[in-house]
Design an enzyme around this catalytic site. Structure first.
Site, short mmCIF file in Angstrom:
data_model
loop_
_atom_site.label_atom_id
_atom_site.label_comp_id
_atom_site.label_asym_id
_atom_site.label_seq_id
_atom_site.Cartn_x
_atom_site.Cartn_y
_atom_site.Cartn_z
N ASP A 12 -11.89 3.47 -0.71
CA ASP A 12 -10.54 3.01 -1.06
C ASP A 12 -9.80 4.20 -1.65
O ASP A 12 -10.41 5.21 -2.01
CB ASP A 12 -10.61 1.85 -2.07
CG ASP A 12 -9.22 1.32 -2.41
OD1 ASP A 12 -8.42 1.11 -1.48
OD2 ASP A 12 -8.91 1.14 -3.61
N SER A 13 -8.48 4.04 -1.76
CA SER A 13 -7.69 5.10 -2.38
C SER A 13 -8.06 5.25 -3.85
O SER A 13 -7.78 6.28 -4.44
CB SER A 13 -6.21 4.75 -2.27
OG SER A 13 -5.97 3.53 -2.95
N GLY A 45 -0.39 3.82 -0.59
CA GLY A 45 0.63 2.89 -0.07
C GLY A 45 2.04 3.40 -0.04
O GLY A 45 2.95 2.70 0.43
N CYS A 75 -9.68 -0.84 2.17
CA CYS A 75 -8.31 -0.45 1.85
C CYS A 75 -7.45 -0.88 3.03
O CYS A 75 -7.67 -0.44 4.17
CB CYS A 75 -8.25 1.07 1.67
SG CYS A 75 -6.59 1.71 1.43
N THR A 77 -4.28 -0.26 3.47
CA THR A 77 -3.37 0.79 3.90
C THR A 77 -4.08 1.71 4.89
O THR A 77 -3.52 2.06 5.94
CB THR A 77 -2.86 1.58 2.67
OG1 THR A 77 -2.40 0.64 1.69
CG2 THR A 77 -1.73 2.50 3.06
N GLU A 168 -3.73 0.75 -11.29
CA GLU A 168 -4.55 1.95 -11.52
C GLU A 168 -4.33 2.49 -12.93
O GLU A 168 -5.24 3.02 -13.56
CB GLU A 168 -4.20 3.05 -10.50
CG GLU A 168 -4.70 2.79 -9.08
CD GLU A 168 -6.15 3.24 -8.83
OE1 GLU A 168 -6.61 4.22 -9.42
OE2 GLU A 168 -6.83 2.55 -8.03
N CYS A 197 -4.09 -6.25 -0.06
CA CYS A 197 -4.41 -4.96 -0.68
C CYS A 197 -5.60 -5.22 -1.58
O CYS A 197 -5.60 -6.21 -2.32
CB CYS A 197 -3.23 -4.43 -1.49
SG CYS A 197 -3.64 -2.99 -2.52
N THR A 198 -6.60 -4.37 -1.51
CA THR A 198 -7.83 -4.67 -2.25
C THR A 198 -7.66 -4.50 -3.76
O THR A 198 -8.54 -4.90 -4.52
CB THR A 198 -8.99 -3.79 -1.73
OG1 THR A 198 -8.60 -2.41 -1.79
CG2 THR A 198 -9.35 -4.17 -0.31
N HIS A 199 -6.54 -3.92 -4.18
CA HIS A 199 -6.26 -3.90 -5.62
C HIS A 199 -5.77 -5.27 -6.11
O HIS A 199 -5.90 -5.58 -7.30
CB HIS A 199 -5.16 -2.88 -5.94
CG HIS A 199 -5.60 -1.45 -5.94
ND1 HIS A 199 -5.89 -0.77 -4.79
CD2 HIS A 199 -5.78 -0.57 -6.96
CE1 HIS A 199 -6.23 0.48 -5.10
NE2 HIS A 199 -6.17 0.62 -6.42
N1 DGL Z 1 -6.26 -0.82 -2.17
C1 DGL Z 1 -5.53 -0.27 -1.11
C2 DGL Z 1 -5.10 -1.24 -0.06
O1 DGL Z 1 -5.84 -2.19 0.17
C3 DGL Z 1 -4.71 0.94 -1.35
C4 DGL Z 1 -3.51 0.81 -2.14
C5 DGL Z 1 -2.82 2.13 -2.36
O2 DGL Z 1 -3.49 3.13 -2.55
O3 DGL Z 1 -1.59 2.13 -2.35
O4 DGL Z 1 -4.09 -1.08 0.58
#
Ligand code: DGL
Length: 273
Positions: A12-13, A45, A75, A77, A168, A197-199
């Protein structure tokens, strides 16, 4: 702890992929995983497709270099902007015996799947609002994939600018979510909300509070874990291990450990990638 067998790589990012990793470890306690957070370059993103492709390829190369034979882009994105390009243009020459998977297909299968038919929803067009990063939304990749796999699904894509940074950095995500939900509802009503988005599972209670009461919310961790577990049943050559975990970051390990500990309520060790 050094892992000598072939762990499954998770990218992931930053910290968002840890939501997926936790579900994967619950579903597959015997499996080894190697997590890579590209915190030095988060968020993805707001980056261009070319930047996301280059960063994602670099992250996958790092995991391949450490022995992974299967890498999951946890992720959206990266799944939106890089997955197809890496699978088509890079992997066949660079590592034909290795695999890179994304997180769109499991979510689309879950939303268009059996549970909705039981609820009588398939008689009409199911309308889903998909919350994601600005780059994911700009790519239109989720809607294209949904159209291909589940033509009965109507998708409204809604960007959530600033939300990944807030998660983050530990600032309040609620204002970003309220703005995104208002933008989505202005485009019409929905039958289900998808956290793309996994966040975002880290802020699911904020989504719950901002969305209309009773609107179902689907988030990816358990859905992706179930799907990857089924994939490994079909492709046992990619699984194995003893439940070991190693976490790497391209950022500052001490800072990332502190933030991960605060978000997940448990100490996590990160090494430098
Ligand atoms: N967690 C990520 C996703 O699912 C990345 C979000 C990001 O870095 O902007 O898109």
């Amino acid at each position: 702890m050094a892992i000598h067998e072939a762990p499954i790589g998770i990218v992931d990012s930053g910290l968002g992929g840890l939501t997926v990793l936790a579900a994967l470890r619950r579903a597959m306690p015997e499996q080894d995983f190697l997590y890579l957070g590209d915190n030095a370059h988060a968020p993805y993103g707001v980056k261009s497709p070319e930047e996301v492709v280059a960063l994602t390829r670099g992250a996958v190369e790092t995991l391949f270099g450490r022995g992974c034979r299967l890498v999951l882009l946890a992720c959206n994105t990266a799944s939106a902007l890089a997955l197809r390009r890496l699978q088509r243009d890079w992997l066949p020459d660079a590592a034909p015996d290795r695999r890179v998977l994304g997180v769109f297909v499991p979510l689309i299968e879950a939303v268009s799947g059996h549970g909705w038919r039981e609820a009588g929803q398939s008689a009409r067009r199911l309308r889903a609002v998909f919350f994601a990063t600005p780059a994911t939304v700009a790519s239109g990749a989720f809607s294209r994939e949904a159209q291909r796999l589940a033509p009965g699904l109507s998708i409204v894509e809604q960007g959530c600018p600033g939300l990944v940074d807030a998660l983050e950095n530990g600032t309040d995500p609620a204002p970003f979510i309220r703005r995104a939900v208002a933008g989505a509802l202005a485009q019409g009503s929905a039958d289900v909300a998808l956290l793309g988005c996994t966040h975002y599972p880290l802020a699911e209670t904020n989504f719950r509070a901002a969305l209309p009461p009773g609107l179902p919310i689907l988030s990816q961790p358990d859905i992706v874990a179930h799907s990857l577990s089924a994939y490994l049943d079909r492709h046992p050559q990619f699984c194995g291990g003893a439940g070991r975990l190693e976490c790497l970051t391209t950022g500052d390990p001490a800072q990332v450990e502190a933030r991960a500990g605060a978000l997940f309520g448990q100490a996590m060790a990160f090494g430098a990638a």
